[in-house]
Design an enzyme around this catalytic site. Structure first.
Site, PDB file in Angstrom:
ATOM      1  CB  SER B  47     -86.521  29.161  35.535  1.00 21.31           C
ATOM      2  OG  SER B  47     -85.658  29.765  34.602  1.00 21.31           O
ATOM      3  CG  HIS B  51     -92.605  33.879  36.721  1.00 21.04           C
ATOM      4  ND1 HIS B  51     -91.405  34.341  37.192  1.00 21.04           N
ATOM      5  CD2 HIS B  51     -92.311  33.047  35.689  1.00 21.04           C
ATOM      6  CE1 HIS B  51     -90.418  33.816  36.470  1.00 21.04           C
ATOM      7  NE2 HIS B  51     -90.943  33.026  35.554  1.00 21.04           N
ATOM      8  CB  VAL B 174     -98.514  18.132  12.818  1.00 23.60           C
ATOM      9  CG1 VAL B 174     -99.390  18.807  11.769  1.00 23.60           C
ATOM     10  CG2 VAL B 174     -99.358  17.299  13.780  1.00 23.60           C
ATOM     11  CE  LYS B 252     -90.788  36.719  34.210  1.00 23.24           C
ATOM     12  NZ  LYS B 252     -91.150  36.176  32.871  1.00 23.24           N
ATOM     13  NE  ARG B 313     -86.002  32.723  27.855  1.00 22.85           N
ATOM     14  CZ  ARG B 313     -84.671  32.633  27.859  1.00 22.85           C
ATOM     15  NH1 ARG B 313     -84.012  32.343  26.738  1.00 22.85           N
ATOM     16  NH2 ARG B 313     -83.986  32.815  28.965  1.00 22.85           N
ATOM     17  CD  GLU B 339     -91.400  34.938  25.269  1.00 19.80           C
ATOM     18  OE1 GLU B 339     -90.190  34.718  25.252  1.00 19.80           O
ATOM     19  OE2 GLU B 339     -91.902  35.981  24.816  1.00 19.80           O
ATOM     20  CB  SER B 344     -96.756  31.049  35.789  1.00 20.51           C
ATOM     21  OG  SER B 344     -95.357  31.086  35.870  1.00 20.51           O
ATOM     22  CB  CYS B 404     -77.489   9.835  43.488  1.00 17.38           C
ATOM     23  SG  CYS B 404     -75.906   9.267  42.854  1.00 17.38           S
ATOM     24  CB  CYS B 444     -79.394   3.889  38.560  1.00 14.12           C
ATOM     25  SG  CYS B 444     -79.680   5.549  37.923  1.00 14.12           S
TER      26      CYS B 444
END
Lengths: 419, 485
Positions: B47, B51, B174, B252, B313, B339, B344, B404, B444
Site C-alpha cells: 500500500s 504507518h 539461495v 488493516k 505478505r 509484513e 514503515s 502519459c 513507450c
C-alpha cells in the site's frame, strides 16, 4: 512571452494534421507550423502496411505509408513546415503552446489558431480489469503492429486476440502471414467492432475462429504468458461459469477500443463529450475554446482514414477563416443523439453554416435494413436507409447548407429507426 | 566461489536498508537477490503507507520499529530523494462497535507514542474528506500517517549502499546454507557460491524456509496475498488522506489512498495462498475490493483503472517480526515475518539489527561515507523554466519517451546508469514511471526496450519485461520466415 508566433499551429503530422495543414495553406495562410513527436510524419499510417486505404478519396487501394506519402508530398510541395521529434507539453486557452525537442530545446509558441490532431491511443489491459498474472506477452494490437512492421520483431508464436477492433483483425492476418499461429479472436459483444471486410479478409480467409459474446477471464504465466481462459458472457457481459475454454498461447493482443488522446485539450480548457471522449465541436470543428480546432481521431475515432482526411480539410479551412477574419457572435443549432446513435459530431452547427455539414456517428448496436433520421422537433429533415448500420462503421449523413439555413428549432436529433 | 564478510539475502526494502546500514562499517558486504532487480517481492506491491504506529500491539517489535521508522522517514526520504508525503489518515467507523475499536486504536497509539491522534465525529470527518460515505459516524484522525513510493525507497537505499561498496547479485536464489567447521557460512545460490562470516536473512516470503535450514526452532510462514486497483491520476483526487476501515484479524482492511504520484490505490484483499510467488489477481479478489472500498467511497468508479496487481505478505502466526541473531547459529542474523508495517519499520529495523551485527562481529565504522547523489527533479514535475534549463543542459530531455507520465530519454538512460541500474522494462518503469500511466506502456514500451538494448549492449529480442523468461519478443520477423520454409 512567446519565443515565436505563427498563424496556425497544428499538433500532430498524421493524416489529420497533414490534411488540415494542406487545406489552410491552400487557403493562403503563410505561417503554418506542424509539430510531430515522431521522427517522421505520417502518424499511425506508417505502421499500417496493409492495403485498403484511400478507396473513397483516391479511388485506389493504397497501403498506409502510400496514403500518408501523398499528403506528405503535397505538404512539401506547399512548403509547409513540419518539425518532427517535437513533443507538445501544453496548450493554453489563449493558444500559447509549449514544446520540446532535442534540436530546438524548450519553446513557447503563440498561435492565432491551434488545430488538435494528436490521434488516439489503445485501451490497455488495466481498463478491462482482466484478472490473472502480469507476465510478458500481453500487448495492445498497435504495439505488436509496431514491433512487426517497423522494428522487424515478432511478439510471439501462439496468439489469442481479445477484442475485434480493426487493428486486432489486421494483426491476426499479419501474425499468421509471418508464421505465427492465431488461435482465436475473442469479442465480448455479440457483434464485431471492426469493419466487415476485415472480418472476412483477416479472420475467415485464414480460418481463425471468432468467438462473439466471449471474453478472457484468466491470464496465466509467471514470466512469459503461458495461456488464457476464455469464457462466454451473458447479455450483461458477465462470464458464464462452465463455459471456460483454455488456450495455450504465448501472446495476447488487445484490440478493445481506442481512446482519443485529449490530455493537451483538457489542459487548454477544451470541453469534451462523454460520448466520443473527444472535443465538443461545431460544424467548423472549433472546440469550446475559440481558435482551437480538433479533427481526426483525437476528435472521434474513425473507421476509415478517408473520413479523417475529409474532416481535417474542413477543419483546416475553418482555422484559416478564423485567422483571417474576426468572427461575429454565432448562433448555433445543437445536435442531439437519439435512439441507436452515439457521439454525433459535430455537436453544434452554426445557423449560417457556409457549407454542407457531414453528421458522423457510431450506431449503438447492429441495425439491419434501418433508416437514419434527422429531425427538428416533429419535422423530419432527412432520412437515409441502409442495409446495415453497425458500430464498426462510421455513419455519415450529409446536411445541405440550405437545409441548415432554413432550420427553425434550436436543436436537431439524429436517430435510427428499425424498419 | 565468492568470499565476503557479510551476505545479505534479499533486496527488498528490508534487505536494502540493512545493506545500506552495513555499508557504513568496514566490511565486505554483498546482497544475493533471487529476483532480477531490487524490490521484486512484497516491496513492489504493497500500500505504500508509512504507518503512524497506532495499530501495532504495544511492546511488540512491530510497534517499536514502526514508530521509530515513521519518525525517520521524512528526513531519510529527503536525503535519498524519494517521494514521501505526510498525507495523514483517517480510520473510519460506521457504528458503535467501530467507535469502540477506534477508541482502542487511539489508546494503543498513545501508548506507542504516536502524536496528534484525535477522535472525529461525523461532520468533522466529512469536512476533512467530503467524498467519504455520509454513513460514517466517527473517525480516528492520524495526522502523522505518510505515503511513500516503496520500490523507489528500495532503489535509493540500494544505490546508496552500492556507492558505499555493497555489491548486488541478482538472479541468485539461495538454495543451501551451511556452517563449516571453521565457523564460516557456505551459501549456495543458483548463480554463485559464497563463503562468508555472517549471513543476514531478509528473504521476505522465503525467510522461514531459510531459517528452518539453520535453526531447530522451526517456523511456518503464511503467504497472505493482497490485491489492488490503481486508478489514474486526477486533480483533485477524491481523497487527500489515506482512508482505512476498522482493522480485523486479517489485517488493516481495504484502504483507499492517494499515492505520492497522484494516483489512487484501492485494496488490499487478504487471502492465504500456498505459493509465495503467486501474484495473480482474481475475479473474486477484485470484486471483493470494490465491494469493500465502496463502503468508504460510495461514488467509486473503476472507469479510470490503470492496472491491478497483488503482493504477498510474509505473515507469521505469532503476528510479530522476528529480528536478531538466529538461535544456535552463530554468525546468522534474520529479519522474518516482515509484513505490514514492514515498509514503515525498515529504517528502524535495519538500524537496530545492524547495531547487533556490528557488535557481534566487532565491526568498525568507516571514517567516510559517500553521500547519496543529488537526484534531479522528474521532468514531469518541473516548471517551464526548469524544463527549459533541463533541455539546454541535456538535449535528450527534449525527447519525451513516455507521453502519459512525461518521461524523457535522458531520464530513462539515467535510470539504467544508476549505481544499481534498471535492466528490464519494469525496472525502468519503477525508476522513472515510463509506462506507469494510462496507456500502460502501449506507446513507450518498444522505445524503452530499444534504449535498454542499446545501453546494455544486447539485442531487442533479449530485453525482458521482468527478468528470467519474460522476454518481450520471440525473434526477428526474418528468422520466422526462414523457419517456415
Amino acid at each position: 512571452m512567446a519565443d515565436m508566433q505563427v498563424d496556425i499551429l497544428i499538433i500532430g503530422a498524421g493524416p489529420a494534421g497533414l490534411a488540415a495543414a494542406i487545406a489552410a495553406r491552400e487557403d493562403g495562410i503563410e505561417s503554418i507550423l506542424v509539430l510531430e513527436r515522431e521522427k517522421e510524419p505520417g502518424g499511425i499510417l506508417r505502421q499500417c502496411i496493409h492495403n485498403g486505404f484511400g478507396l473513397h478519396r483516391f479511388e485506389e487501394e493504397l497501403t498506409g505509408p502510400e496514403y500518408a506519402l501523398r499528403d506528405i508530398c503535397r505538404a512539401r510541395e506547399l512548403d509547409i513546415e513540419i518539425q518532427c521529434g517535437t513533443t507538445v507539453l501544453s496548450v493554453s486557452p489563449d493558444r500559447v503552446v509549449t514544446c520540446v525537442s532535442p534540436e530546438t530545446g524548450f519553446r513557447r509558441i503563440q498561435a492565432k489558431a491551434v488545430i488538435l490532431a494528436m490521434g488516439c491511443r489503445e485501451r490497455p489491459r488495466g481498463a478491462l480489469c482482466t484478472p490473472g498474472t502480469r507476465c510478458a506477452g500481453i500487448y495492445s494490437a498497435g504495439t505488436a503492429q509496431r514491433f512487426v512492421n517497423l522494428e522487424g520483431f515478432m511478439p510471439g508464436r501462439r496468439v489469442v486476440i481479445l477484442g475485434s477492433g480493426d487493428i486486432g483483425l489486421i494483426m491476426a492476418r499479419r501474425m499468421t502471414l509471418q508464421g505465427a499461429k492465431v488461435l482465436a479472436c475473442v469479442e465480448i459483444m455479440p457483434y464485431s467492432s471492426g469493419l466487415n471486410r476485415n472480418i472476412v479478409q483477416c479472420l475467415q480467409d485464414y480460418d481463425i475462429p471468432l468467438y462473439l459474446s466471449h471474453t478472457v477471464t484468466d491470464i496465466r504465466g509467471k514470466e512469459r504468458l503461458e495461456g488464457v481462459t476464455v469464457s462466454r458472457v451473458d447479455d450483461r457481459r458477465n462470464p458464464v461459469p462452465g463455459t471456460e475454454i483454455d488456450f495455450e498461447c504465448d501472446t495476447l493482443l488487445l484490440s478493445c477500443g481506442l481512446i482519443p488522446e485529449n490530455e493537451l485539450s483538457l489542459g487548454a480548457g477544451v470541453q469534451l463529450s462523454p460520448a466520443t471522449s473527444g472535443a465538443i465541436v461545431n460544424d467548423s470543428f472549433e472546440t469550446s475554446v475559440p481558435g482551437i480546432f480538433a479533427c481526426g481521431n483525437v476528435l472521434h475515432v474513425h473507421d476509415l482514414v478517408d473520413h479523417v482526411s475529409n474532416e481535417s480539410f474542413r477543419a483546416g479551412h475553418a482555422a484559416a477563416a478564423f485567422v483571417r477574419s474576426v468572427p461575429g457572435e454565432a448562433s448555433f443549432i445543437s445536435v442531439e443523439d437519439g435512439d441507436g446513435v452515439r457521439g454525433t459530431v459535430p455537436q453544434k452547427i452554426r445557423r449560417n453554416a457556409d457549407a454542407n455539414v457531414s453528421l458522423m456517428f457510431r450506431p449503438a448496436a447492429v441495425y439491419r435494413n434501418s433508416t437514419a433520421v434527422v429531425s427538428c422537433g416533429d419535422r423530419v429533415i432527412m432520412k437515409k436507409k441502409a442495409m446495415i448500420y453497425t458500430p464498426g462503421e462510421m455513419a455519415v449523413l450529409e446536411l445541405k447548407k440550405e437545409q441548415i439555413q432554413s432550420m427553425e428549432g434550436d436543436s436537431i436529433t439524429v436517430r435510427i429507426e428499425r424498419s | 566461489m565468492i568470499s565476503t564478510d557479510i551476505l545479505v539475502i534479499g533486496a527488498g526494502v528490508t534487505g536494502t536498508a540493512v545493506a545500506r546500514e552495513l555499508s557504513r562499517y568496514c566490511a565486505d558486504v554483498r546482497v544475493a537477490e533471487m529476483g532480477c532487480d531490487v524490490a521484486e517481492g512484497a516491496t513492489k506491491a504493497n500500500s505504500g503507507i508509512v504507518h503512524a504506529g497506532y495499530d501495532a500491539v504495544p511492546g511488540t517489535l512491530k510497534a517499536r520499529y514502526n514508530v521509530r521508522g515513521a519518525e525517520m522517514y521524512p528526513e531519510l526520504c529527503r536525503e535519498l530523494g524519494v517521494p514521501y508525503r505526510r498525507a495523514g489518515a483517517l480510520v473510519i467507523g460506521f457504528d458503535e462497535a467501530d467507535r469502540k475499536t477506534l477508541g482502542e486504536l487511539m489508546q494503543r497509539g498513545i501508548t506507542n507514542g504516536v502524536k496528534g491522534l484525535r477522535m472525529l465525529d461525523r461532520s468533522e470527518a466529512l469536512a476533512l474528506e467530503p467524498s467519504l460515505n455520509p454513513a460514517v459516524t466517527c473517525a480516528l484522525d492520524v495526522p502523522t500517517s505518510g505515503i511513500v513510493s516503496p520500490y523507489e525507497m528500495a532503489f535509493a537505499l540500494a544505490d546508496d549502499a552500492a556507492l558505499n561498496g555493497v555489491h548486488f547479485d541478482f538472479d541468485a536464489k539461495v538454495c543451501r546454507l551451511s556452517r563449516a567447521e571453521d565457523g564460516l557460512w557456505h551459501v549456495l545460490s543458483d548463480r554463485e557460491e559464497y563463503v562468508c562470516r555472517a549471513i543476514v536473512n531478509c528473504a521476505g516470503s522465503f525467510g522461514a524456509e531459510l531459517h528452518n535450514m539453520i535453526c531447530d526452532e522451526k517456523l511456518q510462514m503464511i503467504h497472505r496475498r493482497g490485491q489492488y486497483y490503481l486508478l489514474d491520476r486526477a486533480n483533485p483526487q477524491p481523497f487527500s488522506r489515506t482512508i482505512f476501515q476498522c482493522p480485523s484479524v486479517m489485517g488493516k482492511g481495504v484502504l483507499v489512498s492517494p499515492t505520492v504520484h497522484g494516483n489512487l490505490l484501492l485494496g488490499p484483499t487478504a487471502e492465504d495462498i500456498d505459493d509465495p510467488l503467486d501474484t495473480a489477481t482474481t475475479a473474486d479478489g477484485l470484486a471483493n475490493i470494490l465491494e469493500k472500498a465502496t463502503r468508504t467511497w460510495p461514488k467509486l468508479s473503476t472507469r479510470t483503472n490503470i492496472t491491478n496487481f497483488s503482493g504477498i505478505r510474509a505473515h507469521l502466526p505469532g503476528d510479530d517480526f522476528i529480528v536478531g541473531p538466529v538461535a544456535g547459529a552463530a554468525g546468522a542474523f534474520e529479519a522474518i515475518g516482515i509484513e505490514s508495517p514492514g515498509l514503515s519499520s525498515a529504517p528502524a529495523l535495519a538500524e537496530d539489527l545492524v547495531r547487533k551485527i556490528a557488535e557481534a562481529m566487532h565491526l568498525q565504522k568507516k571514517k567516510e561515507v559517500v553521500p547519496c547523489p543529488h537526484r534531479p527533479k522528474p521532468f514531469n514535475e518541473m516548471s517551464d523554466g526548469e524544463r527549459e534549463a533541463a533541455v539546454r543542459e541535456d538535449p535528450m530531455n527534449g525527447t519525451v519517451i513516455c507521453r502519459c507520465e512525461v518521461v524523457t530519454e535522458a531520464e530513462i538512460r539515467r535510470a539504467i546508469r544508476r549505481p544499481v541500474g534498471a535492466r528490464t522494462v519494469d525496472g525502468v518503469k519503477r525508476r522513472t514511471r515510463a509506462g506507469m500511466g494510462r496507456c500502460q506502456g502501449g506507446f513507450c514500451m518498444p522505445r524503452v526496450a530499444a534504449i535498454i538494448a542499446e545501453e546494455t549492449g544486447c539485442s531487442l529480442a533479449e530485453v525482458t519485461k521482468n527478468g528470467g523468461a519474460s522476454r518481450l519478443l520471440s525473434g526477428t520477423v526474418a528468422n520466422y520466415l526462414k523457419e517456415g520454409e
